[in-house]
Scaffold this motif. Structure first.
Motif, PDB file in Angstrom:
ATOM      1  N   SER A 425     -25.236  84.486  21.881  1.00  0.00           N
ATOM      2  CA  SER A 425     -24.985  83.425  20.614  1.00  0.00           C
ATOM      3  C   SER A 425     -25.819  84.055  19.428  1.00  0.00           C
ATOM      4  O   SER A 425     -26.802  84.645  19.283  1.00  0.00           O
ATOM      5  CB  SER A 425     -25.518  82.293  21.124  1.00  0.00           C
TER       6      SER A 425
ATOM      7  N   GLN B 387     -17.048  78.387  21.573  1.00  0.00           N
ATOM      8  CA  GLN B 387     -17.788  79.020  21.128  1.00  0.00           C
ATOM      9  C   GLN B 387     -17.553  80.645  21.279  1.00  0.00           C
ATOM     10  O   GLN B 387     -17.857  81.344  20.430  1.00  0.00           O
ATOM     11  CB  GLN B 387     -19.181  78.808  21.656  1.00  0.00           C
ATOM     12  N   ARG B 427     -20.426  82.902  20.155  1.00  0.00           N
ATOM     13  CA  ARG B 427     -21.028  83.119  21.459  1.00  0.00           C
ATOM     14  C   ARG B 427     -20.212  84.324  22.108  1.00  0.00           C
ATOM     15  O   ARG B 427     -18.893  84.416  21.913  1.00  0.00           O
ATOM     16  CB  ARG B 427     -20.758  81.980  22.458  1.00  0.00           C
TER      17      ARG B 427
END
Lengths: 454, 454
Positions: A425, B387, B427
């Protein structure tokens, strides 16, 4: 620079696994030696060499009769440990869980396995292979046949480095690496080891690739632009390239990210003679400055370099600061380390010996720092700053890194192996600017004005 | 393609603010018109035009006597709303807070302000400017002096688009944009509006830039490689470039990310004649496929295109799918929209009219979709998938986007304005692959095989 060349997996993992297992069996049969013997003397002695099975991986290797023997009636963790070595490793894991002081254990973990500088045991290819994360990319029989050649010795070194580093990380994390083998249509392949969302590591990747074939016109052009004079036969330039590459992103913002890559390139010219060179480096990307860590990291590298040439560390340290530079931010990616390319002197033997010293020191550069900060507490703000720095890491890797750019632009590349270097992340905050006098501002200052840490 | 050119801020925001405020005062003084009149008829009528102060911004504009009048004795939210328009806007905000059904409100919000196709009110530059997020980049007096010129009309259009979009987003989010003005050493500057970590939007950026000077040799070379024949005087090519660019990343994974960019380029040749062209596009990047949304988005664009040429939508839709393509993943960034460049026909007037239609439709393309999904519930897994898709967005923007690449490679660029397009968080999961038959797999399928949505 992440890794040399990454290529497509055109067979299913299962097919590849079967083929590799069969290569390995062939190797075993031809050697006539016991698959249980294990003599190499690096940090892998902490762990049994019998582990060619990847838990949670799509590719599973079970070595004949031994994995079964080792695994039967043991827990998953137990199966990873054997004999006296297990004591240290288990202590490390238990200590981590018990939130104990890790300085002493860090010492233990690294002192157990001094950097051995003896010649690699050329005659024991099969036994050494058994300590790897997977059978090597090249058929073991073939490696044995040409065991004196540099490409064999380098493949053994990169496989060993991958195994040493992965195992050291598994011990500290308690998790296991997913091992993926991939194959390249045109020749060669790779082994990607990735541990994601572990206890200690957010994302840890250690890749090996060994590829060969003919240089594309584009690649030859790129090399000529770097000053290489390449004379091919009928325009063809057979090449062989290999390397080990790793990026480790820990969860705790007080444990730095580390990256290393060691590679070898060989090109056969018209008259059959070979051009070759080595490249590589190890560099650290902390989220906060810790001078003791910075000294340890740089000094460990310096010691490895100094054994070979007193100019290596100062020159390659500067090169590292120049290379890992985020031009548009006016800051380096991290606090550097060493970086070099096109190393083809003073002799192939000496250059290899230097690369070997570098590769063998990666565990010693990094693991003591990991153990030291394993239980450091951290705030939400510190985690946020880590995420912002992760964003900068992504920027460098996608915008500037030569290896990543080359890989992404190569049709049929194994994208997942190239991009394993990206963090799990990352964060981009508009106009993020640490306040004066904060630890975050101190970090930025070191990135804007690279320092001498040793 | 994010924005045309971004440049460095060499003065502090405060100094710049002072200068701009003084330009604005000069404009006001020379116009002799009341700073309170407001006649433009787009979605900005939802909000008062008296708002040249940026709450939470480093740059504050207080227009003489009016901001004080409007602001006195009101709450921050109250200050944003006035008259009948406030009813709609307040209902939207209150409804959002009350978790009501938003379909009807989406209708209201967009029907209040039909796309007006009338000629821009050339004579009312000062009044129009008062509805903007900040005074325009160019001195208002100068804009009034050359109000018939295309660069003036385009600057007014991009400023208006920025204001309309920002205000529509502020209404649905309840947050406010941070307004940053920046100046370019060589000529021109920009206005970056960013809202970060709002209620609805994770990160919303709407930028305007207006830059001029002489083309660098590199830029001229790049343009010639695109087929432009450029004849400079003494090797010099005066240029003027401007554009509005926006990327909106919402928090809820059921609200798609949107991007648009509309730009104009003008080059003066040796004989004083001008070469000019327009470029731009609007595209949608959902995390999950919603056919109704996709139809609404594409159909709104198609309707705007069809008024100008029946081939615009089909051609520019294909161009969009080709341009926003993540080569190394074999997938598009999103479900497309329209994209075009080098538009210099059939006439400057008609090309501008088309660009105006496109720019005026951005709110209508996107806001109904936002309102519709405002209160959709979502799982942790859906957020994770968002993400991962954000990671792909970063990959496209840093590796392929021409505007970003050009900007990052330009020394002295305003990096924060270029990279405002990156999400707040992203992500990268190793070997992430949605299971067959899932909604995530359906999304990927649409990205791998671009569809016709209308």
């Amino acid at each position: 620079m992440a890794t040399i060349v990454f290529c497509s997996v055109n067979k299913t993992a299962r097919t590849t696994a079967r083929r590799c297992l069969s290569s390995y069996s062939k190797g075993l049969a031809s050697s006539g030696e016991s698959p249980l013997s294990c003599t190499h003397s690096s940090l892998t002695t902490l762990l049994p060499s019998t582990r060619w099975f990847s838990r949670g991986s799509s590719v599973r290797f079970m070595s004949h009769g031994t994995a079964g023997r080792a695994g039967a009636g043991r827990t998953r963790r137990g199966a990873l440990l054997s004999g006296a070595a297990a004591v240290t490793a288990a202590a490390a894991v238990a200590g981590f869980l018990a939130n104990a002081n890790h300085f002493q254990r860090a010492e233990m973990a690294t002192k157990v396995s001094p950097i051995s500088e003896e010649k690699e045991p050329e005659g024991e290819i099969l036994e050494r292979c058994r300590g790897f994360m997977s059978p090597p990319v090249t058929d073991i029989g073939e490696l044995q046949e040409r065991k004196g050649e540099m490409r064999t010795r380098m493949e053994m070194l990169i496989m060993q480095t991958q195994a040493d580093f992965c195992k050291a990380l598994e011990v500290v994390d308690g998790g296991t690496f997913k091992v993926d083998r991939w194959q390249r249509n045109e020749g060669g392949g790779g082994i990607s080891c990735v541990m994601q969302d572990g206890k200690v590591f957010e994302k840890a990747g250690v890749n090996v690739s060994v590829v060969f074939g003919y240089l594309t016109e584009e690649a030859a052009k790129q090399m000529r632009s770097r000053g290489k004079v390449l004379k091919g036969k009928d325009g063809k330039l057979p090449f062989c390239a290999m390397g080990v590459s790793s990026v480790i992103h820990p969860k705790n913002p007080h444990i730095p990210t580390v990256h290393f890559n060691y590679r070898y390139f060989e090109i056969e010219e018209e008259d059959g003679s070979k051009q070759w060179w080595f490249g590589g480096g190890t560099d650290l990307t902390p989220v906060y400055i810790n001078k003791e860590d910075a000294f340890h990291f740089h000094n460990t590298l310096k010691e490895a370099c100094d054994k070979h040439h007193s100019q290596y560390y100062p020159d390659f340290k500067k090169w590292c600061d120049r290379y890992f530079y985020i031009q548009h931010r006016g800051e380096t990616r991290g606090i550097g380390g060493i970086f070099f390319d096109d190393l083809d002197s003073p002799s192939q033997e000496e250059a290899f010996s230097f690369v070997k010293s570098c590769a063998r020191t990666v565990v010693h550069c990094y693991l003591p720092i990991v153990y030291k900060h394993l239980n450091d507490s951290f705030t939400e703000e510190e985690k946020d700053w880590q995420q912002v720095r992760r964003g900068r890491y992504v920027e460098f890797n996608l915008v500037y890194d030569r290896g990543v750019k080359f890989g992404l632009a190569t049709p049929g590349s194994r994208i997942e192996s190239i991009l394993m270097s990206l963090p799990l992340s990352a964060r981009w905050e508009y106009m993020h600017k640490p306040a004066k006098g904060t630890l975050e501002a101190e970090m930025l200052e070191a990135l804007r004005n690279p320092k001498e840490w040793v």
